[in-house]
Design a protein around this motif. Sequence first.
Motif, PDB file in Angstrom:
ATOM      1  N   LEU A   1       1.057  -1.867  -0.045  1.00 34.19           N
ATOM      2  CA  LEU A   1      -0.354  -0.201  -0.053  1.00 34.19           C
ATOM      3  C   LEU A   1       1.246   1.213  -0.154  1.00 34.19           C
TER       4      LEU A   1
ATOM      5  N   LEU B   1      -4.315   4.916   0.767  1.00 34.99           N
ATOM      6  CA  LEU B   1      -3.735   3.922   0.925  1.00 34.99           C
ATOM      7  C   LEU B   1      -2.311   4.002   2.070  1.00 34.99           C
TER       8      LEU B   1
ATOM      9  N   ALA C   1      -5.802  -3.412   1.282  1.00 30.17           N
ATOM     10  CA  ALA C   1      -6.319  -1.755   1.895  1.00 30.17           C
ATOM     11  C   ALA C   1      -7.643  -2.334   2.215  1.00 30.17           C
TER      12      ALA C   1
END
Length: 393
Positions: free
Chosen positions: A140, A262, A215
């Motif tokens: 991420l 993110l 995520a």
Amino acid sequence: MDVPGWIWTLTVIGIVGLLVFDYVFHVRKAHIPTLREAGTWSALYVGIAVLFGIGVWIFGGATMGTEYFAGYVTEKALSVDNLFVFLIIMTSFKVPRADQQKVLLFGIVFSLIARTGFIFLGAALINAFAWVFYLFGLILLITAGNLIKPEGEDSHTADNLMVRLARRFLHTSEHYDGDKLFTVVDGRRALTPMLLVMVAIAGTDILFALDSIPAIFGLTQNVYLVFTATAFSLLGLRQLYFLIDGLLDRLIYLTYGLATILAFIGVKLILHALHENNVPFINDGQPVDVTEISTGLSLTVILGVLAVTVLASLTSPKGRAQNTVSAARRHASQYLDAETDPAHREEIFRNLLVEEEQMRALPEKYRKRIREEEKLMALLRRAHEEHDALVAR
């Protein structure tokens, strides 16, 4: 909280039923959805997702409810960003507007299947290896960094590996045959560009899943919540595409907002991994005493970042200029290459005239940049020349 098998079964049946309903009553007959149709059905699908979340909150508790809504909002925001790429792909393949619904529904179904596979794979990895949280967090953070890199429209190409393989090994035609996947060219059965568009969408969907699944696992490890939040974020995406099509290019800061979200979830995952640590070379394999980020705080941050970036995009002069230019470029391309229906072509040209008028009303610094875009100016001239030739006949 463990979810009984019968609830899983009913949930899957409900989701499949919504997809079948969407195809039978909206997609099977090619047409261009009106703004009212797109708005009504978008609101309905969001309402279904919200009602489902309320049910989760009532029967599963506040923690599960918060985790579901945090996951749903994050996945919905990521799916809107994905619409940018879908738009580029369909523009690259010159898909007629009326046939875009079929491509979008295919993309949604394929994405749901691919992400379901990634969800169960991710859950299995998390159960077997605690260090997977470090990996997800790193993915991420890297994705967030890539999102804020400057990129042009060409950075999202429709000519991905799957499309190149299909073109090389399969007999394909150069022209559409309605929304058919196969046609006959010189007596031979051939694939239409419609199938190649779907192949391109499928290829990009796999890449999207690699970002979105880590995520949502950063917000909840409950597989049922991960699956339902992902599924409901995808349902209604087709209608949303036609509803916000004119605003997609306007959301110039959405990418920065998604990068922030993110990165935030990536940090949350790494903190959780440190708290549950058993990796030998980190703190001698012992858990690290760190503060974890609660799901409630995560939901607040996600909603706050999205609200700020969307409002900033909608009020930005740069956003208005970019939206106008992108819309004019798209309508000129559609007028020249994609559409064949005379009435719809004329409607597209009228929209193009409005957008050109809006470009002339922009501040001089934006008009100067537009005049320096030689490809855009040549495209607009070609559209006017062809329209003038049609009128003169």
